[in-house]
Design an enzyme around this catalytic site. Structure first.
Site, PDB file in Angstrom:
ATOM      1  CG  ASN A  45       0.769  -1.793  -2.287  1.00  0.00           C
ATOM      2  OD1 ASN A  45      -0.269  -1.974  -3.191  1.00  0.00           O
ATOM      3  ND2 ASN A  45       0.216  -1.567  -0.946  1.00  0.00           N
ATOM      4  NE  ARG A  68      -5.909   6.048  -2.584  1.00  0.00           N
ATOM      5  CZ  ARG A  68      -5.450   4.556  -3.028  1.00  0.00           C
ATOM      6  NH1 ARG A  68      -6.434   3.625  -3.060  1.00  0.00           N
ATOM      7  NH2 ARG A  68      -4.454   4.313  -3.014  1.00  0.00           N
ATOM      8  NE  ARG A 121      -8.313  -3.432  -6.091  1.00  0.00           N
ATOM      9  CZ  ARG A 121      -8.046  -2.214  -5.178  1.00  0.00           C
ATOM     10  NH1 ARG A 121      -8.892  -1.962  -4.234  1.00  0.00           N
ATOM     11  NH2 ARG A 121      -6.862  -1.778  -5.241  1.00  0.00           N
ATOM     12  CG  ASP A 161      -2.056  -0.417   2.991  1.00  0.00           C
ATOM     13  OD1 ASP A 161      -1.147  -0.726   2.114  1.00  0.00           O
ATOM     14  OD2 ASP A 161      -2.960   0.707   2.994  1.00  0.00           O
TER      15      ASP A 161
HETATM   16  C1  EPZ Z   1       0.016   3.459  -1.721  1.00  0.00           C
HETATM   17  O1  EPZ Z   1      -1.157   4.248  -2.294  1.00  0.00           O
HETATM   18  C2  EPZ Z   1      -0.547   2.063  -1.702  1.00  0.00           C
HETATM   19  N1  EPZ Z   1      -1.173   1.654  -2.932  1.00  0.00           N
HETATM   20  C3  EPZ Z   1      -1.639   2.001  -0.513  1.00  0.00           C
HETATM   21  O2  EPZ Z   1      -2.009   0.779  -0.585  1.00  0.00           O
HETATM   22  C4  EPZ Z   1      -1.365   2.582   0.605  1.00  0.00           C
HETATM   23  O3  EPZ Z   1      -2.339   2.640   1.622  1.00  0.00           O
HETATM   24  C5  EPZ Z   1      -0.665   4.002   0.674  1.00  0.00           C
HETATM   25  O4  EPZ Z   1       0.520   4.064  -0.457  1.00  0.00           O
HETATM   26  C6  EPZ Z   1      -0.076   4.377   1.908  1.00  0.00           C
HETATM   27  O5  EPZ Z   1       1.073   3.779   2.312  1.00  0.00           O
HETATM   28  C7  EPZ Z   1       0.053   0.993  -3.751  1.00  0.00           C
HETATM   29  O6  EPZ Z   1       1.054   1.167  -3.543  1.00  0.00           O
HETATM   30  C8  EPZ Z   1      -0.572   0.552  -5.008  1.00  0.00           C
HETATM   31  P1  EPZ Z   1      -0.208   7.786  -0.582  1.00  0.00           P
HETATM   32  P2  EPZ Z   1      -0.852   5.784  -2.783  1.00  0.00           P
HETATM   33  O7  EPZ Z   1       0.069   8.652  -2.180  1.00  0.00           O
HETATM   34  O8  EPZ Z   1       0.358   5.865  -3.246  1.00  0.00           O
HETATM   35  C9  EPZ Z   1      -3.053  11.764  -0.080  1.00  0.00           C
HETATM   36  C10 EPZ Z   1      -3.663  -1.319  -0.371  1.00  0.00           C
HETATM   37  O9  EPZ Z   1      -4.702  -1.445   0.620  1.00  0.00           O
HETATM   38  N2  EPZ Z   1      -2.441  12.288  -1.487  1.00  0.00           N
HETATM   39  O10 EPZ Z   1       1.015   7.806  -0.054  1.00  0.00           O
HETATM   40  O11 EPZ Z   1      -2.314   6.245  -3.499  1.00  0.00           O
HETATM   41  C11 EPZ Z   1      -3.774  10.521  -0.140  1.00  0.00           C
HETATM   42  O12 EPZ Z   1      -5.316  10.712  -0.625  1.00  0.00           O
HETATM   43  C12 EPZ Z   1      -3.238   0.330  -0.796  1.00  0.00           C
HETATM   44  O13 EPZ Z   1      -2.743  -1.879  -0.798  1.00  0.00           O
HETATM   45  C13 EPZ Z   1      -2.760  13.770  -1.858  1.00  0.00           C
HETATM   46  O14 EPZ Z   1      -3.476  14.194  -1.026  1.00  0.00           O
HETATM   47  O15 EPZ Z   1      -0.932   6.623  -1.183  1.00  0.00           O
HETATM   48  C14 EPZ Z   1      -3.827   9.781   1.040  1.00  0.00           C
HETATM   49  O16 EPZ Z   1      -4.622  10.321   1.878  1.00  0.00           O
HETATM   50  C15 EPZ Z   1      -4.514   1.297  -0.284  1.00  0.00           C
HETATM   51  N3  EPZ Z   1      -2.410  14.040  -2.856  1.00  0.00           N
HETATM   52  C16 EPZ Z   1      -2.456  10.053   1.581  1.00  0.00           C
HETATM   53  O17 EPZ Z   1      -1.838  11.389   0.697  1.00  0.00           O
HETATM   54  C17 EPZ Z   1      -1.515  13.246  -3.792  1.00  0.00           C
HETATM   55  O18 EPZ Z   1      -0.983  13.680  -4.874  1.00  0.00           O
HETATM   56  C18 EPZ Z   1      -1.276   8.876   1.299  1.00  0.00           C
HETATM   57  O19 EPZ Z   1      -1.321   8.436   0.054  1.00  0.00           O
HETATM   58  C19 EPZ Z   1      -1.196  12.072  -3.372  1.00  0.00           C
HETATM   59  C20 EPZ Z   1      -1.671  11.518  -2.058  1.00  0.00           C
END
Ligand code: EPZ
Length: 415
Positions: A23, A121, A396, A304
């Site tokens: 990440n 997401r 992955r 995670d």
């Molecule tokens: C990052 O995902 C990580 N992935 C995820 O790791 C990790 O679980 C997550 O951050 C939280 O720490 C990478 O870095 C590649 P968020 P990301 O935007 O950026 C909602 C793994 O297993 N949201 O912080 O997608 C979203 O749906 C993966 O390694 C919106 O609603 O996470 C979620 O419920 C899984 N609108 C929450 O916020 C948006 O525009 C957190 O998402 C963006 C996000």
């Protein structure tokens, strides 16, 4: 479809070296496009998500290839701002292309990054934030078309500290004249790593790791050689694997500070954990006590590691309560653990787990990356043989997962 065959009951013992963080690497790979000079990402993990990102880069004319364990990227051949659905569908991190293409070419067209196994997401915060900085965005037919010719600096307030939205805004703003401020931003260590990477290329970013990041626009960025931070989630997965098998393991190339919430949780359980710079030594007994966890954005308990801790809870004495506050569908793996004899009841985003004396090996299927890792941990402690389908999910995000477990004494093989 490849599977893991695991014969349970072995205590893990020995040494394991953690890879660099998935990440962290994924946004760095996008950030490499912000210069036409060569970028070298040292010790890049050879995982499926990195190969998917390489495919995305190559399809818009960017050179990306492994040279030994280092990933070389050179974007002087970048020839398109359109990321095709065919390559983007495999990887949510394709959304980072939005930020870098807007910064570099003022235009971007990417498919809507699909939801995945753990939730819808959406990217509404990415879109709303970019629009507030003057980016014109059309969303139709499953794709997003952006025009940043009038993008300006400004203050963006995130409704939720989204990791991806924070990183996309940092990438999009590196060349924007003036100061762009991101408030209520994510504070994950991977955000700090992205700041350090960009500053190493000549950017002017500050505040990562706090709730306010500032980006002063510069004219251009130069190449760099960068070693990403260790993967705190991989390290946490091996710590929990040691706990569930009652083992004794030394974990190398880890920053204990980045998983202090896990270390704190397990020290209060029955694990003896000592820290020495970038080494964690963990020795666990068999009598494990139940616990309560609420996942939250960093520095809260990482979502995670939720699945892995749920697996541990199935064999802890007493009743554990785990609440998933970040993603809306992150307990899909639980029904697979229940097939192994676990006692788990789900109430919305909360799992109530009553410890059982033992789990029993059977055939189960990984629903997603971290859920799959949790099923492997269940197999390590189960009586008999467990077959875990869906290894591709696990590959992955884990580099050489079964080989590292094998080296620690687990009876696991890919079949
Ligand atoms: C990052 O995902 C990580 N992935 C995820 O790791 C990790 O679980 C997550 O951050 C939280 O720490 C990478 O870095 C590649 P968020 P990301 O935007 O950026 C909602 C793994 O297993 N949201 O912080 O997608 C979203 O749906 C993966 O390694 C919106 O609603 O996470 C979620 O419920 C899984 N609108 C929450 O916020 C948006 O525009 C957190 O998402 C963006 C996000």
């Amino acid at each position: 479809m490849e599977k893991y065959q695991i014969k349970g009951g072995r205590r893990l013992s020995g040494k394991v070296e953690i890879s660099c963080a998935k990440n962290a690497v994924l946004p760095l790979m996008a950030g490499a496009l912000l210069t036409n000079e060569e970028v070298l990402i040292k010790n890049c993990p050879k995982i499926v998500d990195v190969y998917s990102m390489i495919k995305i880069l190559r399809c818009i004319g960017v050179d990306a290839e492994f040279i030994g364990n280092d990933l070389r990227i050179c974007a002087d051949g970048l020839n398109s701002e359109v990321v095709p659905f065919s390559v983007a569908k495999e990887l949510r991190s394709s959304v980072f292309m939005l930020g870098v293409l807007l910064a570099k070419n003022k235009r971007a067209e990417i498919p809507y990054p699909g939801g995945c196994e753990i939730g819808l997401r959406p990217i509404d915060m990415h879109v709303a934030s970019l629009k507030s900085l003057g980016v014109v965005i059309e969303e139709d037919g499953g794709k997003i078309t952006c025009d940043a010719s009038n993008m300006k600096s400004g203050v963006v307030y995130l409704d939720f500290p989204s990791v991806g939205a924070t990183e996309n805004l940092m990438l999009a703003s590196v060349f924007t004249k003036g100061e762009t401020i991101i408030k209520n931003c994510a504070k994950e260590p991977e955000i700090v790593d992205l700041m350090n990477f960009l500053n190493g290329m000549g950017a002017k970013v500050s505040g990562a790791g706090t709730d306010t990041i500032k980006i002063d626009g510069v004219k251009r960025l130069h190449g760099t050689i960068y070693k990403p931070i260790p993967d705190r989630i991989e390290a946490g997965t091996f710590i929990i694997a040691t706990a569930i098998t009652g083992g004794e393991v030394e974990i190398f190339n880890v920053n204990p500070e980045n998983i202090s919430s896990l270390i704190h949780k397990l020290c209060n359980n029955t694990c003896k954990i000592s820290l020495n710079n970038d080494i964690i030594y963990i020795k666990c007994g068999k009598s494990r006590k139940s616990f309560t966890i609420d996942t939250n954005p960093y520095p809260g308990f990482p979502t995670d590691l939720q699945a892995q801790m749920t697996a541990l809870a199935t064999v802890c004495k007493g009743t554990s309560v785990i609440t998933e506050n970040v993603f809306e569908m992150r307990f899909k793996f639980a029904k697979e653990l229940i097939k192994m004899g676990a006692d788990i009841k789900l109430y919305g985003r909360t799992a109530i787990i009553k410890g059982v004396r033992k789990l029993f090996g059977t055939t189960i299927t990984a629903p997603d990356l971290r859920g799959g890792a949790a099923l492997v941990l269940g197999g390590l402690v189960a009586e008999g043989t467990t077959i875990v389908n869906g290894v591709r999910h696990i590959e992955r995000g884990y580099d050489g997962f079964e080989n590292k477990l094998l080296a620690l004494g687990a009876d696991i093989k890919k079949i």
